[in-house]
Scaffold this motif. Structure first.
Motif, PDB file in Angstrom:
ATOM      1  N   PHE A  56       1.085  -0.638   0.285  1.00 14.67           N
ATOM      2  CA  PHE A  56       0.392  -0.017   0.002  1.00 14.67           C
ATOM      3  C   PHE A  56       0.985   1.118   0.289  1.00 14.67           C
ATOM      4  O   PHE A  56       1.175   1.861  -0.427  1.00 14.67           O
ATOM      5  N   PHE A  57       1.490   1.246   0.878  1.00 18.02           N
ATOM      6  CA  PHE A  57       2.677   2.653   0.858  1.00 18.02           C
ATOM      7  C   PHE A  57       3.480   2.377   0.049  1.00 18.02           C
ATOM      8  O   PHE A  57       3.448   3.331  -0.453  1.00 18.02           O
ATOM      9  N   ASN A  58       4.399   1.828  -1.049  1.00 18.36           N
ATOM     10  CA  ASN A  58       4.503   1.962  -2.691  1.00 18.36           C
ATOM     11  C   ASN A  58       3.638   2.464  -3.655  1.00 18.36           C
ATOM     12  O   ASN A  58       4.579   3.196  -4.270  1.00 18.36           O
ATOM     13  N   ARG A  59       2.666   1.978  -3.210  1.00 20.86           N
ATOM     14  CA  ARG A  59       1.403   2.582  -4.401  1.00 20.86           C
ATOM     15  C   ARG A  59       1.306   3.468  -3.917  1.00 20.86           C
ATOM     16  O   ARG A  59       0.852   4.494  -4.521  1.00 20.86           O
ATOM     17  N   LEU A  60       1.865   4.107  -2.910  1.00 21.62           N
ATOM     18  CA  LEU A  60       1.468   6.240  -2.258  1.00 21.62           C
ATOM     19  C   LEU A  60       2.770   6.350  -2.881  1.00 21.62           C
ATOM     20  O   LEU A  60       2.355   7.999  -2.589  1.00 21.62           O
ATOM     21  N   GLU A  61       3.509   6.080  -3.194  1.00 20.14           N
ATOM     22  CA  GLU A  61       4.912   6.798  -3.878  1.00 20.14           C
ATOM     23  C   GLU A  61       4.601   7.714  -4.410  1.00 20.14           C
ATOM     24  O   GLU A  61       5.457   9.145  -4.054  1.00 20.14           O
ATOM     25  N   TYR A 118      -8.821  13.316   2.474  1.00 22.69           N
ATOM     26  CA  TYR A 118      -7.573  12.892   2.659  1.00 22.69           C
ATOM     27  C   TYR A 118      -7.461  12.216   1.573  1.00 22.69           C
ATOM     28  O   TYR A 118      -6.339  11.502   1.112  1.00 22.69           O
ATOM     29  N   LYS A 119      -8.669  12.419   1.012  1.00 20.71           N
ATOM     30  CA  LYS A 119      -9.059  11.569  -0.841  1.00 20.71           C
ATOM     31  C   LYS A 119      -7.670  11.940  -2.052  1.00 20.71           C
ATOM     32  O   LYS A 119      -7.057  11.158  -2.214  1.00 20.71           O
ATOM     33  N   PRO A 120      -7.263  13.623  -2.018  1.00 20.66           N
ATOM     34  CA  PRO A 120      -6.382  13.810  -2.749  1.00 20.66           C
ATOM     35  C   PRO A 120      -4.916  13.200  -2.876  1.00 20.66           C
ATOM     36  O   PRO A 120      -4.284  13.194  -3.044  1.00 20.66           O
ATOM     37  N   VAL A 121      -4.876  12.636  -1.282  1.00 21.43           N
ATOM     38  CA  VAL A 121      -3.445  12.755  -1.181  1.00 21.43           C
ATOM     39  C   VAL A 121      -3.225  10.745  -1.486  1.00 21.43           C
ATOM     40  O   VAL A 121      -2.192   9.760  -1.842  1.00 21.43           O
ATOM     41  N   VAL A 122      -4.606   9.801  -0.853  1.00 23.73           N
ATOM     42  CA  VAL A 122      -3.971   8.519  -0.997  1.00 23.73           C
ATOM     43  C   VAL A 122      -4.968   8.120  -2.462  1.00 23.73           C
ATOM     44  O   VAL A 122      -4.162   7.104  -2.233  1.00 23.73           O
ATOM     45  N   GLU A 123      -5.410   8.643  -2.688  1.00 24.40           N
ATOM     46  CA  GLU A 123      -5.640   8.245  -4.423  1.00 24.40           C
ATOM     47  C   GLU A 123      -4.608   8.065  -5.409  1.00 24.40           C
ATOM     48  O   GLU A 123      -5.118   7.602  -6.616  1.00 24.40           O
ATOM     49  N   PHE A 124      -3.615   8.505  -5.074  1.00 26.61           N
ATOM     50  CA  PHE A 124      -2.510   7.562  -5.608  1.00 26.61           C
ATOM     51  C   PHE A 124      -2.678   6.448  -5.811  1.00 26.61           C
ATOM     52  O   PHE A 124      -1.343   5.555  -6.339  1.00 26.61           O
ATOM     53  N   ALA A 125      -2.883   5.601  -4.864  1.00 22.99           N
ATOM     54  CA  ALA A 125      -2.845   4.706  -4.796  1.00 22.99           C
ATOM     55  C   ALA A 125      -3.880   3.317  -5.113  1.00 22.99           C
ATOM     56  O   ALA A 125      -5.031   3.764  -4.494  1.00 22.99           O
ATOM     57  N   PRO A 126      -4.422   2.148  -6.054  1.00 18.98           N
ATOM     58  CA  PRO A 126      -5.069   2.167  -6.383  1.00 18.98           C
ATOM     59  C   PRO A 126      -5.837   1.181  -5.449  1.00 18.98           C
ATOM     60  O   PRO A 126      -7.308   0.997  -5.945  1.00 18.98           O
ATOM     61  N   TRP A 136      -7.407   2.477  -2.200  1.00 18.08           N
ATOM     62  CA  TRP A 136      -7.081   3.208  -1.199  1.00 18.08           C
ATOM     63  C   TRP A 136      -8.389   2.952  -0.641  1.00 18.08           C
ATOM     64  O   TRP A 136      -8.987   2.469   0.362  1.00 18.08           O
ATOM     65  N   GLU A 137      -9.537   2.167  -1.895  1.00 16.05           N
ATOM     66  CA  GLU A 137     -10.670   2.409  -1.411  1.00 16.05           C
ATOM     67  C   GLU A 137     -10.949   0.599  -0.405  1.00 16.05           C
ATOM     68  O   GLU A 137     -11.905   0.352  -0.226  1.00 16.05           O
TER      69      GLU A 137
END
Length: 423
Positions: A336-341, A373-381, A383-384
């Motif tokens: 999850f953290f990798n996909r938030l790069e 939070y959404k504009p930040v975490v939606e970098f990760a597919p 996140w939902e």
């Protein structure tokens, strides 16, 4: 053969095809709804009364039992055919099936889905983020290929739900990201893929794979043609009069001979007013100070935090009942953290696994730029797959916040087993 229930899905939905494949191998019959129009019927009250998420795949059993989320439905359908071995035949095999399903979904499906959504225009295109997620693929592909070098299937001697997940996940990768040259580097994985896709009972469900010769790349939308320029009135003769038309011609030639570069899109978070709280300074303070106590990083945080420019959130994994081994859950946080790069300059995180094997949860804290939070975490597919709640970090949620940062959080008797930071 009596039907076990009705499955709502779309013709191209790969998770729906995995469910159908599990039913076919288990000798089970699934009905189609009498009629279904996606984006319309799933918004109607009668659909939402059964499936609150409004998502498909969705399943209603013959006994009235309802489920949404493709993974949960696939596991349930597989469990109704106990002699099929789809979920494994021993506790060890069942754990391994879950291990490979999780690995495929988090390490391959998630980064592929991220790039594909940007390629298709569902998300604003960002080339570094696209390339970052493509670069995540070789390692898990190699892990799978090496595992299959001495095995026909991922687990045991028969097809399991893990193998069906290969059929579900890899089709998108093969049709969008992985070209022939790359595909040939992982022959054992590709052999399993074709075994699953060409299985006599499944071939009609999966359909053909449209392999690509080169990875698909982003193509910007065509620009609207320029309005023709109106001719300018001739200027009166003057010492510098001849230079003006020449300059105009040069400008017109520049316009005609090349398309101006598309302006780099800014992320909405970059447009927020400047904050007094420096996230990078906080990350350094957290890394170099004791967490709790006088002079610790929490005291540093409380003195400098800007609630107008940043927000604090509690994050919880929605499907803790699916967690098995704690080390696998820890790897899931890493994925999850990798996909938030792509969100690194907007985000700090401290998350952990609490509990023990087969009885654990994933929870923690995120500090995000902005009020949402959404504009930040939606970098990760994926996140939902997590829920987010605002934290009163100095008040009612003070203990949770500080313990999540210090990695000594305990909830309902479940103690902190493993932690990860996003810095």
């Amino acid at each position: 053969m009596a039907s076990i229930g009705t499955l709502w899905t779309t013709p191209i939905q790969t998770s729906g095809k995995r469910i159908k494949a599990a039913a076919a191998l288990g000798g089970l019959k699934l009905d189609k709804p009498a009629s279904y129009k996606h984006y319309e019927d799933n918004k109607k009250p009668e659909f939402l009364s059964k499936f609150a998420s409004g998502k498909v795949p969705a399943f209603e059993g013959a006994d009235g039992f309802t489920l949404f989320e493709g993974g949960a439905i696939a596991r349930y359908v597989a469990s109704l055919a106990p002699n099929s071995g789809l979920l494994g035949n021993t506790p060890q095999e069942r754990a391994l099936v879950e291990q490979w399903i999780s690995y495929l979904e988090t390490e391959i499906a998630a980064p592929v889905r991220f790039s594909v959504r940007m390629l298709g225009g569902a998300w604003p295109y960002n080339k570094p983020a696209d390339q970052l997620h493509r670069d995540l693929l070789p390692r898990p592909l190699k892990v799978l290929d090496e595992h299959l070098a001495t095995r026909t299937y991922l687990v045991g001697e028969r097809i399991t739900l893990a193998d069906l997940t290969v059929g579900m996940v890899m089709v998108v990768a093969y049709e969008q990201i992985i070209d022939k040259k790359t595909r040939d580097q992982y022959p054992n994985l590709h052999r399993l893929y074709e075994t699953i896709r060409e299985h006599p009972q499944l071939k009609a469900i999966w359909g053909p794979t449209e392999y690509i010769d080169a990875p698909k790349q982003y193509t910007p939308p065509a620009k609207a043609p320029k309005e023709p320029k109106e001719p300018k009135a001739p200027k009166a003769a003057a010492p510098k009069a001849e230079k003006a038309p020449k300059k105009e011609a040069e400008e017109e030639d520049d316009d005609d001979n090349g398309v101006p570069p598309e302006p780099k899109a800014k992320h909405p978070l970059d447009e927020l007013p400047k904050s007094t709280f420096n996230l990078e300074d906080w990350k350094r303070a957290y890394s170099n100070m004791e967490t709790k106590g006088p002079g610790g990083s929490i005291e540093w945080f409380n003195e400098r935090f800007d609630p107008e420019g940043f927000s604090v959130w509690r994050v919880d994994f929605k499907y803790n009942e699916e967690l098995t081994q704690t080390f696998m859950s820890s790897n899931q946080i890493s994925g999850f953290f990798n996909r938030l790069e792509g969100a690194r300059k907007y985000l700090f995180g401290s998350m952990g696994v609490l509990g023990e094997n087969n009885n654990s949860i994933i929870t923690g804290v995120l500090i995000c730029r902005g009020k949402d939070y959404k504009p930040v975490v939606e970098f990760a597919p994926d996140w939902e797959s997590y829920s987010f709640q605002p934290l009163d970090y100095k008040g009612a949620d003070k203990d949770f916040f500080e313990s999540a940062l210090a990695w000594d959080l305990e909830i309902d008797g479940k103690k902190w087993a493993a932690g990860k930071n996003f810095k």
